[in-house]
Design an enzyme around this catalytic site. Structure first.
Site, PDB file in Angstrom:
ATOM      1  N   GLY A  10      -0.858  10.570   5.331  1.00 42.72           N
ATOM      2  CA  GLY A  10      -1.667  10.228   3.982  1.00 42.72           C
ATOM      3  C   GLY A  10      -3.046   9.907   4.357  1.00 42.72           C
ATOM      4  O   GLY A  10      -3.489  10.284   5.527  1.00 42.72           O
ATOM      5  N   GLN A  11      -3.910   9.563   3.672  1.00 45.54           N
ATOM      6  CA  GLN A  11      -5.290   9.363   3.849  1.00 45.54           C
ATOM      7  C   GLN A  11      -5.545   8.753   5.080  1.00 45.54           C
ATOM      8  O   GLN A  11      -6.537   9.131   5.821  1.00 45.54           O
ATOM      9  CB  GLN A  11      -5.940   8.640   2.702  1.00 45.54           C
ATOM     10  CG  GLN A  11      -5.947   9.588   1.346  1.00 45.54           C
ATOM     11  CD  GLN A  11      -7.101   9.104   0.252  1.00 45.54           C
ATOM     12  OE1 GLN A  11      -8.117   9.523   0.190  1.00 45.54           O
ATOM     13  NE2 GLN A  11      -6.356   7.971  -0.548  1.00 45.54           N
ATOM     14  N   ILE A  38      10.408   5.123   6.399  1.00 44.44           N
ATOM     15  CA  ILE A  38      10.479   3.698   6.992  1.00 44.44           C
ATOM     16  C   ILE A  38      11.496   2.808   6.102  1.00 44.44           C
ATOM     17  O   ILE A  38      11.736   1.755   6.434  1.00 44.44           O
ATOM     18  CB  ILE A  38       9.026   3.152   6.484  1.00 44.44           C
ATOM     19  CG1 ILE A  38       8.700   3.140   5.189  1.00 44.44           C
ATOM     20  CG2 ILE A  38       8.247   3.793   7.750  1.00 44.44           C
ATOM     21  CD1 ILE A  38       7.458   2.289   5.030  1.00 44.44           C
ATOM     22  N   THR A  63       1.868   4.979  -3.526  1.00 46.08           N
ATOM     23  CA  THR A  63       0.529   4.393  -4.061  1.00 46.08           C
ATOM     24  C   THR A  63       0.353   4.739  -5.414  1.00 46.08           C
ATOM     25  O   THR A  63      -0.653   4.372  -6.121  1.00 46.08           O
ATOM     26  CB  THR A  63      -0.582   4.951  -3.065  1.00 46.08           C
ATOM     27  OG1 THR A  63      -0.538   6.455  -2.858  1.00 46.08           O
ATOM     28  CG2 THR A  63      -0.470   4.231  -1.933  1.00 46.08           C
ATOM     29  N   THR A 102      -3.311  -4.299  -0.871  1.00 45.87           N
ATOM     30  CA  THR A 102      -4.042  -3.891  -1.766  1.00 45.87           C
ATOM     31  C   THR A 102      -4.753  -5.151  -2.659  1.00 45.87           C
ATOM     32  O   THR A 102      -4.112  -6.185  -2.696  1.00 45.87           O
ATOM     33  CB  THR A 102      -3.211  -3.318  -2.675  1.00 45.87           C
ATOM     34  OG1 THR A 102      -3.767  -2.901  -4.100  1.00 45.87           O
ATOM     35  CG2 THR A 102      -1.924  -3.764  -3.202  1.00 45.87           C
ATOM     36  N   ASP A 103      -5.632  -4.777  -3.396  1.00 45.11           N
ATOM     37  CA  ASP A 103      -6.220  -5.753  -4.471  1.00 45.11           C
ATOM     38  C   ASP A 103      -5.392  -6.065  -5.750  1.00 45.11           C
ATOM     39  O   ASP A 103      -5.482  -6.895  -6.356  1.00 45.11           O
ATOM     40  CB  ASP A 103      -7.591  -5.261  -4.802  1.00 45.11           C
ATOM     41  CG  ASP A 103      -7.284  -3.755  -5.577  1.00 45.11           C
ATOM     42  OD1 ASP A 103      -6.940  -3.157  -4.982  1.00 45.11           O
ATOM     43  OD2 ASP A 103      -8.155  -3.289  -6.633  1.00 45.11           O
ATOM     44  N   TYR A 126       3.563  -2.314  -8.646  1.00 39.36           N
ATOM     45  CA  TYR A 126       3.033  -1.936  -7.281  1.00 39.36           C
ATOM     46  C   TYR A 126       2.500  -3.130  -6.650  1.00 39.36           C
ATOM     47  O   TYR A 126       2.838  -3.372  -5.588  1.00 39.36           O
ATOM     48  CB  TYR A 126       1.890  -0.969  -7.494  1.00 39.36           C
ATOM     49  CG  TYR A 126       1.097  -0.697  -6.383  1.00 39.36           C
ATOM     50  CD1 TYR A 126       1.497  -0.110  -5.335  1.00 39.36           C
ATOM     51  CD2 TYR A 126      -0.359  -1.106  -6.295  1.00 39.36           C
ATOM     52  CE1 TYR A 126       0.722   0.342  -4.240  1.00 39.36           C
ATOM     53  CE2 TYR A 126      -1.207  -0.733  -5.176  1.00 39.36           C
ATOM     54  CZ  TYR A 126      -0.594   0.034  -4.188  1.00 39.36           C
ATOM     55  OH  TYR A 126      -1.488   0.229  -3.141  1.00 39.36           O
TER      56      TYR A 126
HETATM   57  N1  LIG Z   1      -5.015   4.942  -2.247  1.00 40.33           N
HETATM   58  C1  LIG Z   1      -5.754   3.760  -2.661  1.00 40.33           C
HETATM   59  O1  LIG Z   1      -6.654   3.813  -3.536  1.00 40.33           O
HETATM   60  C2  LIG Z   1      -5.258   2.509  -1.988  1.00 40.33           C
HETATM   61  C3  LIG Z   1      -6.027   0.997  -2.531  1.00 40.33           C
HETATM   62  C4  LIG Z   1      -5.353   0.006  -2.051  1.00 40.33           C
HETATM   63  C5  LIG Z   1      -4.697  -0.015  -1.072  1.00 40.33           C
HETATM   64  N2  LIG Z   1      -4.156   0.984  -0.656  1.00 40.33           N
HETATM   65  C6  LIG Z   1      -3.172   1.046   0.576  1.00 40.33           C
HETATM   66  O2  LIG Z   1      -3.518   1.675   1.544  1.00 40.33           O
HETATM   67  C7  LIG Z   1      -2.581   2.186   2.542  1.00 40.33           C
HETATM   68  C8  LIG Z   1      -2.684   3.586   2.513  1.00 40.33           C
HETATM   69  O3  LIG Z   1      -2.897   4.314   1.572  1.00 40.33           O
HETATM   70  P1  LIG Z   1      -3.311   5.825   1.404  1.00 40.33           P
HETATM   71  O4  LIG Z   1      -4.221   6.184   0.195  1.00 40.33           O
HETATM   72  O5  LIG Z   1      -3.487   6.519   2.557  1.00 40.33           O
HETATM   73  O6  LIG Z   1      -1.955   6.498   1.027  1.00 40.33           O
HETATM   74  P2  LIG Z   1      -1.434   7.819   0.754  1.00 40.33           P
HETATM   75  O7  LIG Z   1      -2.526   9.077   1.037  1.00 40.33           O
HETATM   76  O8  LIG Z   1      -0.831   8.267  -0.664  1.00 40.33           O
HETATM   77  O9  LIG Z   1      -0.295   8.183   1.891  1.00 40.33           O
HETATM   78  C9  LIG Z   1       0.871   7.432   1.905  1.00 40.33           C
HETATM   79  C10 LIG Z   1       2.041   8.195   2.878  1.00 40.33           C
HETATM   80  O10 LIG Z   1       2.977   7.387   2.774  1.00 40.33           O
HETATM   81  C11 LIG Z   1       4.133   8.282   2.928  1.00 40.33           C
HETATM   82  N3  LIG Z   1       5.313   7.977   2.722  1.00 40.33           N
HETATM   83  C12 LIG Z   1       5.894   7.538   1.429  1.00 40.33           C
HETATM   84  N4  LIG Z   1       7.270   6.984   1.269  1.00 40.33           N
HETATM   85  C13 LIG Z   1       7.486   7.084   2.833  1.00 40.33           C
HETATM   86  C14 LIG Z   1       8.756   6.820   3.558  1.00 40.33           C
HETATM   87  N5  LIG Z   1       9.694   6.385   2.797  1.00 40.33           N
HETATM   88  N6  LIG Z   1       8.641   6.932   4.849  1.00 40.33           N
HETATM   89  C15 LIG Z   1       7.520   7.237   5.498  1.00 40.33           C
HETATM   90  N7  LIG Z   1       6.186   7.504   4.980  1.00 40.33           N
HETATM   91  C16 LIG Z   1       6.372   7.479   3.500  1.00 40.33           C
HETATM   92  C17 LIG Z   1       3.642   9.487   2.427  1.00 40.33           C
HETATM   93  O11 LIG Z   1       4.366  10.603   2.740  1.00 40.33           O
HETATM   94  P3  LIG Z   1       4.858  11.865   1.752  1.00 40.33           P
HETATM   95  O12 LIG Z   1       3.616  12.287   0.874  1.00 40.33           O
HETATM   96  O13 LIG Z   1       5.668  12.807   2.625  1.00 40.33           O
HETATM   97  O14 LIG Z   1       5.783  11.187   0.903  1.00 40.33           O
HETATM   98  C18 LIG Z   1       2.161   9.615   2.404  1.00 40.33           C
HETATM   99  O15 LIG Z   1       1.855  10.684   3.373  1.00 40.33           O
HETATM  100  C19 LIG Z   1      -1.127   2.088   1.558  1.00 40.33           C
HETATM  101  O16 LIG Z   1      -0.527   0.828   2.261  1.00 40.33           O
HETATM  102  C20 LIG Z   1      -1.703   1.663   0.154  1.00 40.33           C
HETATM  103  O17 LIG Z   1      -1.011   0.834  -0.398  1.00 40.33           O
HETATM  104  C21 LIG Z   1      -4.437   2.086  -1.070  1.00 40.33           C
END
Ligand SMILES: NC(=O)c1ccc[n+]([C@@H]2O[C@H](COP(=O)([O-])OP(=O)(O)OC[C@H]3O[C@@H](n4cnc5c(N)ncnc54)[C@H](OP(=O)(O)O)[C@@H]3O)[C@@H](O)[C@H]2O)c1
Length: 279
Positions: A10-11, A38, A63, A102-103, A126
């Site tokens: 992920g990002q 997980i 997400t 998250t917010d 969420y």
């Molecule tokens: N993006 C935002 O704007 C935002 C805002 C606030 C908080 N956050 C939090 O920040 C954190 C990182 O966000 P991000 O934007 O980096 O997320 P992201 O780019 O959507 O990446 C999430 C990753 O989680 C993996 N995943 C999903 N289900 C899984 C499972 N069962 N077992 C293992 N891996 C799994 C996905 O893999 P696959 O693609 O292979 O499924 C993906 O690579 C998260 O906790 C999110 O809630 C994000």
């Protein structure tokens, strides 16, 4: 020190790996969803027990906030049960856990920046699943870092790339101007997480870049910096109804960072400027 990153593709997972690679003291274990699911408790216990990390950084999450409204069980599995499994498995071998949140744990109805000491009140699936994840991590492993962020962008799909892509096919774009928050680069968030772990600064932390804007103002700045000529028009949330309610005022204040080791995040303008240069 051995660091396990879950949800490594992920990002945030990608950025953390990039920053940790520069540290020769750290042995990095990157687990994408195919390496480690997980939500599978037995798989998590055996993976953690075999690899014996000193710290687990959980970057895995569902997400897609609208998808969570209909795929409720899946949202609880990934955002609540997943962190629970990791926290318990880490606790069993004496390892630390970082959980990213998250917010959306707040309702976004109060017109003031929110600190770690403000009351939560999630309005979406969420937000509820992420809050339950926080609670279980906190209860199952005393060596925890819970880090709430917002409006995240980095190496992956995000709002910034969506807007740039839309500008290629649309001369005019309408963007919501009545939701405010803080765009946050994964670079800043990863730096903060790495520092929290280095300092053993346990607890609950808010971590966004500094300042605030609306999605409309953010888009205007992205287009200005990129020299994109598409016209951007402000609109209201009501004009774009979505399954998950969006928080109106969702500005987090990094109070715990300010009160402990200091807040090393940049302004959102500085961070997006650097990101766009590399895009
Ligand atoms: N993006 C935002 O704007 C935002 C805002 C606030 C908080 N956050 C939090 O920040 C954190 C990182 O966000 P991000 O934007 O980096 O997320 P992201 O780019 O959507 O990446 C999430 C990753 O989680 C993996 N995943 C999903 N289900 C899984 C499972 N069962 N077992 C293992 N891996 C799994 C996905 O893999 P696959 O693609 O292979 O499924 C993906 O690579 C998260 O906790 C999110 O809630 C994000």
């Amino acid at each position: 020190m051995k660091v396990l990153i879950t949800g490594a593709n992920g990002q945030l997972g990608r950025e953390l790996a990039k920053q940790y690679k520069q540290n020769k003291q750290v042995e990095l274990l990157r687990a994408g969803s195919l390496d480690l699911d997980i939500t599978n408790m037995h798989q998590v216990y055996s993976f953690v027990n075999e690899n014996k990390p000193d710290v687990i950084i959980n970057c895995a999450a569902l997400t897609a906030v609208d998808k969570c409204e209909t795929e409720i069980d899946l949202a609880y599995k990934i955002n609540t049960i997943g962190p629970k499994n990791l926290a318990a498995a880490a606790n069993k071998i004496g390892a630390e856990i970082v959980q990213v949140s998250t917010d959306y744990v707040f309702d976004g109805s109060v017109n003031k920046s929110l600190t770690e000491f403000d009351n939560v009140n999630p309005q979406t699936i969420y937000g509820k699943t992420k809050l339950e994840g926080e609670i279980l991590v906190k209860n199952l492993n005393s060596k925890h870092y819970i880090v709430r962020t917002a409006w995240l962008y980095g190496d992956g799909n995000n709002f910034v790339k969506t807007m740039i892509n839309l500008s290629k096919t649309n001369k005019t774009l309408k963007v919501v101007n009545d939701q405010r928050g803080t765009p946050t680069s994964t670079v800043d968030l990863a730096r903060v997480i790495i520092k929290l772990v280095e300092d053993k600064n346990y607890g609950l932390f808010h971590c966004t870049c500094k300042g605030e804007c609306s999605w409309y103002e953010f888009t205007k700045e992205i287009f200005r910096l990129k020299g994109i000529n598409a016209e951007v028009l402000p609109c209201t949330t009501d004009e774009f109804p979505r399954p998950a309610k969006r928080p109106e005022y969702s500005v987090l204040r990094n109070s715990m960072l300010e009160l402990t080791t200091g807040d090393i995040t940049r302004t959102w303008q500085e961070a997006i400027g650097e990101y766009l240069k590399l895009l």
